[in-house]
Scaffold this active site. Sequence first.
Site, PDB file in Angstrom:
ATOM      1  N   ASN A   9       0.861  -1.189   0.000  1.00  0.00           N
ATOM      2  CA  ASN A   9       0.000   0.000   0.000  1.00  0.00           C
ATOM      3  C   ASN A   9       0.897   1.240   0.000  1.00  0.00           C
ATOM      4  OD1 ASN A   9      -1.801   2.065   0.593  1.00  0.00           O
ATOM      5  ND2 ASN A   9      -2.135   1.406   2.724  1.00  0.00           N
ATOM      6  N   LYS A  11       0.056   4.280  -0.116  1.00  0.00           N
ATOM      7  CA  LYS A  11      -0.565   5.460   0.505  1.00  0.00           C
ATOM      8  C   LYS A  11      -0.385   6.678  -0.428  1.00  0.00           C
ATOM      9  CE  LYS A  11       0.236   3.232   4.850  1.00  0.00           C
ATOM     10  NZ  LYS A  11       0.341   3.314   6.296  1.00  0.00           N
ATOM     11  N   HIS A  95      -9.196   1.133   5.616  1.00  0.00           N
ATOM     12  CA  HIS A  95      -7.860   1.288   6.196  1.00  0.00           C
ATOM     13  C   HIS A  95      -7.955   2.223   7.412  1.00  0.00           C
ATOM     14  CE1 HIS A  95      -3.709   2.532   6.715  1.00  0.00           C
ATOM     15  NE2 HIS A  95      -3.380   1.408   6.098  1.00  0.00           N
ATOM     16  N   GLU A  97      -6.257   4.622   8.360  1.00  0.00           N
ATOM     17  CA  GLU A  97      -6.099   6.048   8.048  1.00  0.00           C
ATOM     18  C   GLU A  97      -7.401   6.634   7.511  1.00  0.00           C
ATOM     19  OE1 GLU A  97      -2.559   5.588   5.674  1.00  0.00           O
ATOM     20  OE2 GLU A  97      -1.492   5.012   7.494  1.00  0.00           O
ATOM     21  N   GLU A 167      -4.598  -4.995  11.105  1.00  0.00           N
ATOM     22  CA  GLU A 167      -3.544  -3.993  11.253  1.00  0.00           C
ATOM     23  C   GLU A 167      -3.762  -3.237  12.554  1.00  0.00           C
ATOM     24  OE1 GLU A 167      -1.807  -2.766   7.185  1.00  0.00           O
ATOM     25  OE2 GLU A 167      -3.614  -1.599   7.491  1.00  0.00           O
ATOM     26  N   GLY A 173       3.149   2.286  10.710  1.00  0.00           N
ATOM     27  CA  GLY A 173       4.094   3.376  10.504  1.00  0.00           C
ATOM     28  C   GLY A 173       4.870   3.770  11.748  1.00  0.00           C
ATOM     29  N   SER A 211       4.043  -2.088  10.215  1.00  0.00           N
ATOM     30  CA  SER A 211       5.505  -2.135  10.354  1.00  0.00           C
ATOM     31  C   SER A 211       6.116  -3.489  10.000  1.00  0.00           C
ATOM     32  CB  SER A 211       5.926  -1.703  11.761  1.00  0.00           C
ATOM     33  OG  SER A 211       5.584  -0.339  11.980  1.00  0.00           O
TER      34      SER A 211
END
Length: 252
Positions: A9, A11, A95, A97, A167, A173, A211
């Site tokens: 991904n 992003k 996701h 985010e 996730e 991240g 990560s």
Amino acid sequence: MRRKIVAGNWKMNGSKDLSEKLVGYVRSEAGSLDNDVEVVIIPPVIYIKDVLEQARNVVSVGVQNVGQWQSGAYTGEVSAEMAKDAGCRYALVGHSERRQLFGETDEQVAEKVALVVSSGLTAIVCVGETLEEREAGQAEAVVAGQVRTGLSSVALGEWHNIVVAYEPVWAIGTGKTATSDDAQAMHAAIRDVLKGMGAPAEEISLLYGGSVKADNAAALFSEPDVDGGLIGGASLVAKEFMSICRSLPAGA
Ligand code: PGA
């Protein structure tokens, strides 16, 4: 047998140049993988065409998000059908985010999943708890709720178009990864929830994300209920991404 998948991904990262160089490299290496892993690249929507050109059906391509409507006056949005029409095979939905920065709810996730599946794409539906939720001992309950509501629109014959990505939000991240044991425990719990929903749970691929790097992928992927990974930062570095793809055990 479950599909084994490693999806990158990007992003809001990348460029035309990266689309050509990185995807060209990944395609040339992916042909010689001996572990049957399906490699997927999920670039910003504006580079999908460039990535598809390089991917040449050796590497699959996905879209990072779709609108929750079929078509119409929704400036800036892209529909699941358009992604399918453009040549995508996958769509990320929910996701963290999108959930955190754009307020996406489980109900919206369910609407998007319905559109993604009916357009013929496979939905990679993301779930995961925050650090506070984990520390409060609610991780499994939160994730179970996300799975139940987010996948509530899936009909019996549609489960083969569903992939779930676990996730943990605190691992995305941040350089912090769930231990292999924690990832395995949550994946087993997700499979139980899917079973309870009447889904063919043993056939649904469950990816771990947060990560994942070349040096921790093998341990995570060796767990029996971890069928691959959803990779953010490390998917932007060609050699590291391929090394993650190689970390899936053959025949698992
Ligand atoms: P990360 O992102 O690998 O950079 O932690 C994973 C993701 O958000 O899909």
